[in-house]
Every structure is written in structure tokens, then in C-alpha cells.
Design a protein around this motif. Structure first.
Motif, PDB file in Angstrom:
ATOM      1  N   GLY A  28      44.118  48.504  37.589  1.00  0.00           N
ATOM      2  CA  GLY A  28      44.759  49.219  38.688  1.00  0.00           C
ATOM      3  C   GLY A  28      44.392  48.690  40.064  1.00  0.00           C
ATOM      4  N   LEU A  29      44.412  47.387  40.238  1.00  0.00           N
ATOM      5  CA  LEU A  29      44.101  46.797  41.539  1.00  0.00           C
ATOM      6  C   LEU A  29      45.369  46.715  42.383  1.00  0.00           C
ATOM      7  CD1 LEU A  29      41.829  43.853  40.371  1.00  0.00           C
ATOM      8  CD2 LEU A  29      41.120  46.089  41.227  1.00  0.00           C
ATOM      9  N   GLU A  30      45.217  46.970  43.664  1.00  0.00           N
ATOM     10  CA  GLU A  30      46.352  46.887  44.571  1.00  0.00           C
ATOM     11  C   GLU A  30      46.625  45.435  44.938  1.00  0.00           C
ATOM     12  OE1 GLU A  30      45.900  49.301  48.037  1.00  0.00           O
ATOM     13  OE2 GLU A  30      44.954  50.925  46.913  1.00  0.00           O
ATOM     14  N   GLU A  31      47.908  45.141  45.184  1.00  0.00           N
ATOM     15  CA  GLU A  31      48.253  43.803  45.644  1.00  0.00           C
ATOM     16  C   GLU A  31      47.881  43.660  47.116  1.00  0.00           C
ATOM     17  OE1 GLU A  31      52.210  42.468  44.844  1.00  0.00           O
ATOM     18  OE2 GLU A  31      52.248  43.464  42.893  1.00  0.00           O
ATOM     19  N   LYS A  32      47.598  42.443  47.508  1.00  0.00           N
ATOM     20  CA  LYS A  32      47.279  42.106  48.902  1.00  0.00           C
ATOM     21  C   LYS A  32      46.122  42.939  49.445  1.00  0.00           C
ATOM     22  CE  LYS A  32      51.874  40.431  49.852  1.00  0.00           C
ATOM     23  NZ  LYS A  32      53.041  40.460  50.697  1.00  0.00           N
ATOM     24  N   ALA A  33      45.139  43.215  48.611  1.00  0.00           N
ATOM     25  CA  ALA A  33      43.939  43.933  49.040  1.00  0.00           C
ATOM     26  C   ALA A  33      42.732  43.041  48.799  1.00  0.00           C
ATOM     27  CB  ALA A  33      43.795  45.243  48.274  1.00  0.00           C
ATOM     28  N   ASN A  34      41.725  43.223  49.590  1.00  0.00           N
ATOM     29  CA  ASN A  34      40.486  42.471  49.416  1.00  0.00           C
ATOM     30  C   ASN A  34      39.498  43.312  48.631  1.00  0.00           C
ATOM     31  OD1 ASN A  34      41.364  40.275  50.957  1.00  0.00           O
ATOM     32  ND2 ASN A  34      40.824  41.331  52.846  1.00  0.00           N
ATOM     33  N   TYR A  35      38.864  42.687  47.652  1.00  0.00           N
ATOM     34  CA  TYR A  35      37.900  43.383  46.822  1.00  0.00           C
ATOM     35  C   TYR A  35      36.595  42.605  46.774  1.00  0.00           C
ATOM     36  CZ  TYR A  35      41.681  46.286  45.020  1.00  0.00           C
ATOM     37  OH  TYR A  35      42.718  47.157  44.908  1.00  0.00           O
ATOM     38  N   CYS A  36      35.519  43.327  46.619  1.00  0.00           N
ATOM     39  CA  CYS A  36      34.198  42.748  46.377  1.00  0.00           C
ATOM     40  C   CYS A  36      33.654  43.448  45.143  1.00  0.00           C
ATOM     41  CB  CYS A  36      33.286  42.968  47.580  1.00  0.00           C
ATOM     42  SG  CYS A  36      31.635  42.322  47.316  1.00  0.00           S
ATOM     43  N   PHE A  37      33.577  42.718  44.032  1.00  0.00           N
ATOM     44  CA  PHE A  37      33.141  43.311  42.776  1.00  0.00           C
ATOM     45  C   PHE A  37      31.623  43.224  42.666  1.00  0.00           C
ATOM     46  CE2 PHE A  37      37.400  41.535  41.838  1.00  0.00           C
ATOM     47  CZ  PHE A  37      38.050  42.754  41.731  1.00  0.00           C
ATOM     48  N   VAL A  38      31.000  44.371  42.526  1.00  0.00           N
ATOM     49  CA  VAL A  38      29.554  44.429  42.361  1.00  0.00           C
ATOM     50  C   VAL A  38      29.242  45.286  41.144  1.00  0.00           C
ATOM     51  CG1 VAL A  38      29.048  44.116  44.812  1.00  0.00           C
ATOM     52  CG2 VAL A  38      29.359  46.399  43.919  1.00  0.00           C
ATOM     53  N   GLY A  39      28.099  45.040  40.559  1.00  0.00           N
ATOM     54  CA  GLY A  39      27.681  45.830  39.409  1.00  0.00           C
ATOM     55  C   GLY A  39      26.600  45.116  38.636  1.00  0.00           C
ATOM     56  N   ILE A  40      26.114  45.803  37.625  1.00  0.00           N
ATOM     57  CA  ILE A  40      25.060  45.205  36.813  1.00  0.00           C
ATOM     58  C   ILE A  40      25.621  44.062  35.985  1.00  0.00           C
ATOM     59  CG2 ILE A  40      23.704  47.318  36.754  1.00  0.00           C
ATOM     60  CD1 ILE A  40      24.775  47.834  33.953  1.00  0.00           C
ATOM     61  N   ARG A  41      24.728  43.293  35.399  1.00  0.00           N
ATOM     62  CA  ARG A  41      25.125  42.117  34.627  1.00  0.00           C
ATOM     63  C   ARG A  41      25.947  42.510  33.411  1.00  0.00           C
ATOM     64  NH1 ARG A  41      20.236  38.939  32.848  1.00  0.00           N
ATOM     65  NH2 ARG A  41      21.846  37.447  32.310  1.00  0.00           N
ATOM     66  N   TYR A  47      35.418  38.760  34.043  1.00  0.00           N
ATOM     67  CA  TYR A  47      36.574  38.957  33.176  1.00  0.00           C
ATOM     68  C   TYR A  47      37.741  39.540  33.977  1.00  0.00           C
ATOM     69  CZ  TYR A  47      39.241  40.238  29.055  1.00  0.00           C
ATOM     70  OH  TYR A  47      40.211  40.344  28.119  1.00  0.00           O
ATOM     71  N   MET A  48      37.435  40.513  34.847  1.00  0.00           N
ATOM     72  CA  MET A  48      38.462  41.115  35.686  1.00  0.00           C
ATOM     73  C   MET A  48      39.091  40.060  36.597  1.00  0.00           C
ATOM     74  SD  MET A  48      38.169  44.397  38.296  1.00  0.00           S
ATOM     75  CE  MET A  48      36.496  44.563  37.824  1.00  0.00           C
ATOM     76  N   MET A  49      38.273  39.177  37.144  1.00  0.00           N
ATOM     77  CA  MET A  49      38.770  38.111  38.005  1.00  0.00           C
ATOM     78  C   MET A  49      39.655  37.146  37.222  1.00  0.00           C
ATOM     79  SD  MET A  49      36.626  35.291  40.159  1.00  0.00           S
ATOM     80  CE  MET A  49      35.969  34.591  38.659  1.00  0.00           C
ATOM     81  N   TYR A  50      39.210  36.757  36.009  1.00  0.00           N
ATOM     82  CA  TYR A  50      40.006  35.848  35.186  1.00  0.00           C
ATOM     83  C   TYR A  50      41.348  36.469  34.810  1.00  0.00           C
ATOM     84  CZ  TYR A  50      35.849  32.961  34.743  1.00  0.00           C
ATOM     85  OH  TYR A  50      34.775  32.165  35.000  1.00  0.00           O
ATOM     86  N   GLN A  51      41.367  37.769  34.568  1.00  0.00           N
ATOM     87  CA  GLN A  51      42.622  38.442  34.248  1.00  0.00           C
ATOM     88  C   GLN A  51      43.567  38.400  35.447  1.00  0.00           C
ATOM     89  OE1 GLN A  51      42.476  42.135  32.052  1.00  0.00           O
ATOM     90  NE2 GLN A  51      44.157  42.964  33.257  1.00  0.00           N
ATOM     91  N   GLN A  52      43.044  38.616  36.647  1.00  0.00           N
ATOM     92  CA  GLN A  52      43.872  38.538  37.847  1.00  0.00           C
ATOM     93  C   GLN A  52      44.412  37.122  38.044  1.00  0.00           C
ATOM     94  OE1 GLN A  52      44.466  41.924  38.333  1.00  0.00           O
ATOM     95  NE2 GLN A  52      44.774  41.123  40.357  1.00  0.00           N
ATOM     96  N   ILE A  53      43.589  36.115  37.803  1.00  0.00           N
ATOM     97  CA  ILE A  53      44.034  34.723  37.923  1.00  0.00           C
ATOM     98  C   ILE A  53      45.158  34.452  36.935  1.00  0.00           C
ATOM     99  CG2 ILE A  53      43.350  32.321  37.516  1.00  0.00           C
ATOM    100  CD1 ILE A  53      40.559  33.136  38.637  1.00  0.00           C
TER     101      ILE A  53
END
Length: 70
Positions: A28-41, A47-53
Motif C-alpha cells: 500500500g505505498l503511495e505513488e510519487k512519495a518519498n519513503y525511508c524504510f527502517v526496522g530490525i534486520r 524485499y519491499m524495495m525489490y517488489q517496487q522495482i
């Protein structure tokens, strides 16, 4: 371990990685939005980034195909 052995291991791992099945998840990511993904290892940030690519590549291919057909 010699240089050729290391090269072969890298090539083998790349082939295994590229042939892994891709399980789609709805983030559920918005188009044309900037995101900074943070979290534990190991929680799926990359994976989320690869799916968006992959989604952007499919969109680009669809647009290019539509332009060629028209």
C-alpha cells in the motif's frame, strides 16, 4: 580458496537468487512519495524495495509495448 572458485560461487549464488519465486505482498505505498524504510534486520525492507522495482519495470514494459502497438 582461489580466485576462480570464489568467482564460481558468486555466479552460482546469483543464479539461485534470480531464480527464486517472487511472492507478491500488498504494501500500500503511495505513488510519487518519498519513503525511508527502517526496522530490525530481516523484516523485508529490501524485499519491499525489490517488489517496487519489479512493479516499475513491468509498468515501463507495458508503456513501451503500448507505444509500439499504437
Amino acid at each position: 580458496m582461489n580466485r576462480d572458485s570464489i568467482k564460481q560461487v558468486i555466479i552460482d549464488q546469483k543464479e539461485v537468487y534470480l531464480n527464486n519465486p517472487f511472492v507478491r505482498r500488498d504494501y500500500g505505498l503511495e505513488e510519487k512519495a518519498n519513503y525511508c524504510f527502517v526496522g530490525i534486520r530481516r523484516t523485508g525492507k529490501s524485499y519491499m524495495m525489490y517488489q517496487q522495482i519489479k512493479d516499475l519495470e513491468e509498468l515501463k514494459n507495458a508503456v513501451c509495448h503500448k507505444i509500439r502497438v499504437e
